[in-house]
Scaffold this active site. Sequence first.
Site, PDB file in Angstrom:
ATOM      1  N   GLU A 104      82.298   6.257  42.077  1.00  0.00           N
ATOM      2  CA  GLU A 104      82.430   5.914  43.500  1.00  0.00           C
ATOM      3  C   GLU A 104      81.064   5.493  44.031  1.00  0.00           C
ATOM      4  O   GLU A 104      80.026   5.966  43.553  1.00  0.00           O
ATOM      5  CB  GLU A 104      82.978   7.147  44.227  1.00  0.00           C
ATOM      6  CG  GLU A 104      83.267   7.004  45.693  1.00  0.00           C
ATOM      7  CD  GLU A 104      84.287   5.928  46.074  1.00  0.00           C
ATOM      8  OE1 GLU A 104      83.962   4.737  45.893  1.00  0.00           O
ATOM      9  OE2 GLU A 104      85.360   6.273  46.588  1.00  0.00           O
ATOM     10  N   ASP A 105      81.065   4.585  44.992  1.00  0.00           N
ATOM     11  CA  ASP A 105      79.787   4.167  45.587  1.00  0.00           C
ATOM     12  C   ASP A 105      79.224   5.243  46.504  1.00  0.00           C
ATOM     13  O   ASP A 105      78.052   5.562  46.473  1.00  0.00           O
ATOM     14  CB  ASP A 105      79.934   2.823  46.335  1.00  0.00           C
ATOM     15  CG  ASP A 105      81.059   2.823  47.364  1.00  0.00           C
ATOM     16  OD1 ASP A 105      81.885   3.771  47.372  1.00  0.00           O
ATOM     17  OD2 ASP A 105      81.126   1.873  48.160  1.00  0.00           O
ATOM     18  N   ASP A 108      81.673  10.221  51.646  1.00  0.00           N
ATOM     19  CA  ASP A 108      81.305  10.455  53.043  1.00  0.00           C
ATOM     20  C   ASP A 108      82.041  11.721  53.512  1.00  0.00           C
ATOM     21  O   ASP A 108      81.561  12.829  53.306  1.00  0.00           O
ATOM     22  CB  ASP A 108      81.709   9.185  53.822  1.00  0.00           C
ATOM     23  CG  ASP A 108      81.299   9.202  55.274  1.00  0.00           C
ATOM     24  OD1 ASP A 108      80.968  10.273  55.790  1.00  0.00           O
ATOM     25  OD2 ASP A 108      81.325   8.132  55.912  1.00  0.00           O
ATOM     26  N   LYS A 136      76.896  11.884  51.340  1.00  0.00           N
ATOM     27  CA  LYS A 136      76.390  12.317  52.658  1.00  0.00           C
ATOM     28  C   LYS A 136      76.834  13.764  52.855  1.00  0.00           C
ATOM     29  O   LYS A 136      77.918  14.017  53.383  1.00  0.00           O
ATOM     30  CB  LYS A 136      76.978  11.446  53.767  1.00  0.00           C
ATOM     31  CG  LYS A 136      76.618   9.976  53.691  1.00  0.00           C
ATOM     32  CD  LYS A 136      77.263   9.221  54.865  1.00  0.00           C
ATOM     33  CE  LYS A 136      77.040   7.743  54.777  1.00  0.00           C
ATOM     34  NZ  LYS A 136      77.777   6.990  55.822  1.00  0.00           N
ATOM     35  N   PHE A 157      74.875   4.897  58.351  1.00  0.00           N
ATOM     36  CA  PHE A 157      75.753   3.900  57.739  1.00  0.00           C
ATOM     37  C   PHE A 157      74.891   2.960  56.916  1.00  0.00           C
ATOM     38  O   PHE A 157      73.922   2.379  57.419  1.00  0.00           O
ATOM     39  CB  PHE A 157      76.546   3.127  58.801  1.00  0.00           C
ATOM     40  CG  PHE A 157      77.629   2.308  58.177  1.00  0.00           C
ATOM     41  CD1 PHE A 157      78.840   2.882  57.831  1.00  0.00           C
ATOM     42  CD2 PHE A 157      77.420   0.967  57.870  1.00  0.00           C
ATOM     43  CE1 PHE A 157      79.833   2.146  57.199  1.00  0.00           C
ATOM     44  CE2 PHE A 157      78.407   0.215  57.237  1.00  0.00           C
ATOM     45  CZ  PHE A 157      79.613   0.807  56.904  1.00  0.00           C
ATOM     46  N   VAL A 158      75.217   2.816  55.633  1.00  0.00           N
ATOM     47  CA  VAL A 158      74.376   2.026  54.730  1.00  0.00           C
ATOM     48  C   VAL A 158      75.153   0.849  54.133  1.00  0.00           C
ATOM     49  O   VAL A 158      76.376   0.927  53.975  1.00  0.00           O
ATOM     50  CB  VAL A 158      73.783   2.902  53.601  1.00  0.00           C
ATOM     51  CG1 VAL A 158      72.809   3.923  54.173  1.00  0.00           C
ATOM     52  CG2 VAL A 158      74.876   3.617  52.804  1.00  0.00           C
ATOM     53  N   ASP A 164      79.544  -2.344  51.885  1.00  0.00           N
ATOM     54  CA  ASP A 164      79.687  -3.377  52.905  1.00  0.00           C
ATOM     55  C   ASP A 164      79.777  -2.820  54.320  1.00  0.00           C
ATOM     56  O   ASP A 164      80.091  -1.643  54.528  1.00  0.00           O
ATOM     57  CB  ASP A 164      80.959  -4.192  52.651  1.00  0.00           C
ATOM     58  CG  ASP A 164      82.217  -3.411  53.016  1.00  0.00           C
ATOM     59  OD1 ASP A 164      82.353  -2.266  52.552  1.00  0.00           O
ATOM     60  OD2 ASP A 164      83.037  -3.934  53.798  1.00  0.00           O
ATOM     61  N   ARG A 173      70.430  -6.410  46.824  1.00  0.00           N
ATOM     62  CA  ARG A 173      70.019  -5.557  45.705  1.00  0.00           C
ATOM     63  C   ARG A 173      69.546  -4.185  46.165  1.00  0.00           C
ATOM     64  O   ARG A 173      69.579  -3.221  45.413  1.00  0.00           O
ATOM     65  CB  ARG A 173      68.841  -6.211  44.962  1.00  0.00           C
ATOM     66  CG  ARG A 173      69.219  -7.451  44.209  1.00  0.00           C
ATOM     67  CD  ARG A 173      67.977  -8.208  43.793  1.00  0.00           C
ATOM     68  NE  ARG A 173      68.334  -9.299  42.918  1.00  0.00           N
ATOM     69  CZ  ARG A 173      68.352  -9.221  41.595  1.00  0.00           C
ATOM     70  NH1 ARG A 173      67.973  -8.121  40.982  1.00  0.00           N
ATOM     71  NH2 ARG A 173      68.726 -10.251  40.879  1.00  0.00           N
TER      72      ARG A 173
HETATM   73  P1  IMP Z   1      85.339   9.076  52.693  1.00  0.00           P
HETATM   74  O1  IMP Z   1      86.815   9.065  52.385  1.00  0.00           O
HETATM   75  O2  IMP Z   1      85.058   9.411  54.141  1.00  0.00           O
HETATM   76  O3  IMP Z   1      84.522   9.942  51.760  1.00  0.00           O
HETATM   77  O4  IMP Z   1      84.821   7.597  52.602  1.00  0.00           O
HETATM   78  C1  IMP Z   1      84.689   6.952  51.433  1.00  0.00           C
HETATM   79  C2  IMP Z   1      84.654   5.457  51.627  1.00  0.00           C
HETATM   80  O5  IMP Z   1      84.209   5.041  52.924  1.00  0.00           O
HETATM   81  C3  IMP Z   1      83.660   4.853  50.660  1.00  0.00           C
HETATM   82  O6  IMP Z   1      84.267   4.580  49.414  1.00  0.00           O
HETATM   83  C4  IMP Z   1      83.203   3.614  51.381  1.00  0.00           C
HETATM   84  O7  IMP Z   1      84.099   2.554  51.102  1.00  0.00           O
HETATM   85  C5  IMP Z   1      83.314   3.958  52.835  1.00  0.00           C
HETATM   86  N1  IMP Z   1      81.994   4.364  53.395  1.00  0.00           N
HETATM   87  C6  IMP Z   1      81.621   5.588  53.796  1.00  0.00           C
HETATM   88  N2  IMP Z   1      80.361   5.598  54.250  1.00  0.00           N
HETATM   89  C7  IMP Z   1      79.910   4.323  54.123  1.00  0.00           C
HETATM   90  C8  IMP Z   1      78.642   3.690  54.418  1.00  0.00           C
HETATM   91  O8  IMP Z   1      77.657   4.284  54.878  1.00  0.00           O
HETATM   92  N3  IMP Z   1      78.574   2.363  54.132  1.00  0.00           N
HETATM   93  C9  IMP Z   1      79.609   1.643  53.621  1.00  0.00           C
HETATM   94  N4  IMP Z   1      80.797   2.202  53.324  1.00  0.00           N
HETATM   95  C10 IMP Z   1      80.944   3.537  53.578  1.00  0.00           C
END
Ligand code: IMP
Length: 179
Positions: A104-105, A108, A136, A157-158, A164, A173
């Site tokens: 996973e990238d 959050d 995070k 938010f990154v 994206d 990059r």
């Molecule tokens: P979660 O379900 O809240 O953990 O969110 C996960 C998804 O939200 C990630 O796979 C991202 O696609 C998106 N996301 C959460 N934070 C960011 C951020 O800071 N930048 C870009 N995408 C984010």
Amino acid sequence: MPQATISLHNKEFAPYLSEDQLAAAVRAVAEQINRDYAGQKPLLLAVLNGSFMFASDLMKELTIDCEISFIRVASYQGTSSTGEVKEILGLQEAVEGRHLVVLEDIVDTGHTMKALLEQLQAKQPASVEVATLLIKPECLQHQLNIKYQGLAIPNDFVVGYGLDYDGLGRNYRDLYRAV
Ligand code: IMP
């Protein structure tokens, strides 16, 4: 480290983590996976879209036998009080009895990963672990065991390196944060 801020959909983002810092984090995760999965041929499951650069760079650092498949998590409204439901799309491989590593990238709130892990566990893999480039910790709302964590970041938010803001910014990059 690039000095310039970037503008995406009229929102400003400042340089945050360099390509080199990201590469070091990816290498550290890869070293752990190389060590932990020696002789096990894990199946990596990269969660699209955000993880494509991380998955690519990570896989280039792996020296063990491994396979990769790309999945998506689609959200839709449940019919009852369950609210939002998440479904896995694109998983063609049989995962029963396999050692899975979800790539996973960013984690959050952890909602996405919690739903994904529950659905993968139901398919009776031999094991499931998660490797995320970014996490995070302040935002996490679920008890999740994220074994491989590249970098912990604050609640910003990154964008960049695959991540994206409303479709834009994946191509950079380096990592940038909203200002
Ligand atoms: P979660 O379900 O809240 O953990 O969110 C996960 C998804 O939200 C990630 O796979 C991202 O696609 C998106 N996301 C959460 N934070 C960011 C951020 O800071 N930048 C870009 N995408 C984010």
